[in-house]
Design an enzyme around this catalytic site. Sequence first.
Site, short mmCIF file in Angstrom:
data_model
loop_
_atom_site.label_atom_id
_atom_site.label_comp_id
_atom_site.label_asym_id
_atom_site.label_seq_id
_atom_site.Cartn_x
_atom_site.Cartn_y
_atom_site.Cartn_z
N GLU A 290 0.84 -1.20 0.00
CA GLU A 290 0.00 0.00 0.00
C GLU A 290 0.87 1.26 0.00
OE1 GLU A 290 -2.60 1.57 -0.50
OE2 GLU A 290 -4.23 1.13 0.89
N ASP B 78 -4.25 5.87 5.92
CA ASP B 78 -4.77 7.08 6.56
C ASP B 78 -5.77 6.66 7.63
OD1 ASP B 78 -5.60 9.61 7.17
OD2 ASP B 78 -6.53 10.04 5.25
N ASP C 77 -1.06 10.85 -5.33
CA ASP C 77 -1.56 11.91 -6.20
C ASP C 77 -2.46 12.90 -5.47
OD1 ASP C 77 -3.72 9.92 -5.88
OD2 ASP C 77 -4.79 11.18 -7.31
P1 IMP Z 1 -7.66 5.26 4.03
O1 IMP Z 1 -8.71 4.31 3.52
O2 IMP Z 1 -8.27 6.44 4.74
O3 IMP Z 1 -6.62 4.58 4.89
O4 IMP Z 1 -6.98 5.89 2.76
C1 IMP Z 1 -6.02 5.22 2.03
C2 IMP Z 1 -5.96 5.68 0.60
O5 IMP Z 1 -6.28 7.06 0.46
C3 IMP Z 1 -4.53 5.54 0.09
O6 IMP Z 1 -4.31 4.29 -0.50
C4 IMP Z 1 -4.41 6.70 -0.89
O7 IMP Z 1 -4.82 6.29 -2.19
C5 IMP Z 1 -5.36 7.74 -0.37
N1 IMP Z 1 -4.65 8.77 0.44
C6 IMP Z 1 -4.69 8.91 1.79
N2 IMP Z 1 -3.92 9.92 2.20
C7 IMP Z 1 -3.34 10.42 1.08
C8 IMP Z 1 -2.39 11.51 0.86
O8 IMP Z 1 -1.91 12.20 1.77
N3 IMP Z 1 -2.05 11.72 -0.45
C9 IMP Z 1 -2.54 10.98 -1.49
N4 IMP Z 1 -3.40 9.96 -1.32
C10 IMP Z 1 -3.82 9.70 -0.04
MG MG Z 2 -5.21 8.07 -4.42
#
Ligand code: IMP
Ligand code: MG
Length: 186
Positions: free
Chosen positions: A108, A112, A168
Site C-alpha cells: 500500500e 490514513d 496523487d
Molecule cells: P484510508 O482508507 O483512509 O486509509 O486511505 C487510504 C488511501 O487514500 C490511500 O491508499 C491513498 O490512495 C489515499 N490517500 C490517503 N492519504 C493520502 C495523501 O496524503 N495523499 C494521497 N493519497 C492519499
Molecule cells: Mg489516491
Amino acid sequence: MSERAHRHLIESPDLGEIVVDAASLQARVAELGAQITVDYEGRAPLLIGVLKGAVMFMADLARAISLPLEVDFMAVSSYGNATRTSGVVRIVKDLDIDLTGRHVLIVEDIVDSGLTLSYLRRTLAARGAASLEVCALLVREGLQKTDDDLRYVGFRIPPKFVVGYGLDFAERYRNLPYVCVFEGDQ
Ligand code: IMP
Ligand code: MG
C-alpha cells in the site's frame, strides 16, 4: 521562477515541504526488501499492489527482494478526486492470480483512516491465502485506531496531505521521486 519552484521536479505553487526525500525512500525500500527476503525465505510471496498509488513503491520494493515472487494489482476506490475518505470502498479492478495457498503481501502507498486496508484484508482473507501481511510505505500518524496489523511500515508521517512517489492529488504529482506536502486547495 520562485525559489520554491526550483526545489521541485514539477513547477507548482501547490507543492510544499519535502517529507521524505528520494535518497531516504530508496534506503528504506532496500531495508524493507532485505527484511522481507529474510522473513519469506523458502517461499515465493505474492505481492499485491493497490493501484495506482503503490505502483512506484511496488516497482522498487519487488526489485529489493531477492526471492522468486509474483506480482498482481488491484484497484479500489475510496477517495475519488477529494482528499478526505468517503468511507465507501469498492473493487474497481480485481486480481488475476488465485490466492489459494499463497503467501500474500499487500503493498500500500499510505494508510490514513485504515478503511481501505481493513476492507482489503477482509476481502482477501476470505480467498484461502496461506498468510496475509501488509507492507505500507507511509502511515499517517493519529487517525487509525490501531496499526498492529501492519507488518512492514516505511515511514510514519505527520497529518498533512502528501503527494509524490505514486501518491496523487487529482491524478497529478505521482511522478515526483520524493514525497512532499500538497498545499493547494483540496
Ligand atoms: P484510508 O482508507 O483512509 O486509509 O486511505 C487510504 C488511501 O487514500 C490511500 O491508499 C491513498 O490512495 C489515499 N490517500 C490517503 N492519504 C493520502 C495523501 O496524503 N495523499 C494521497 N493519497 C492519499
Ligand atoms: Mg489516491
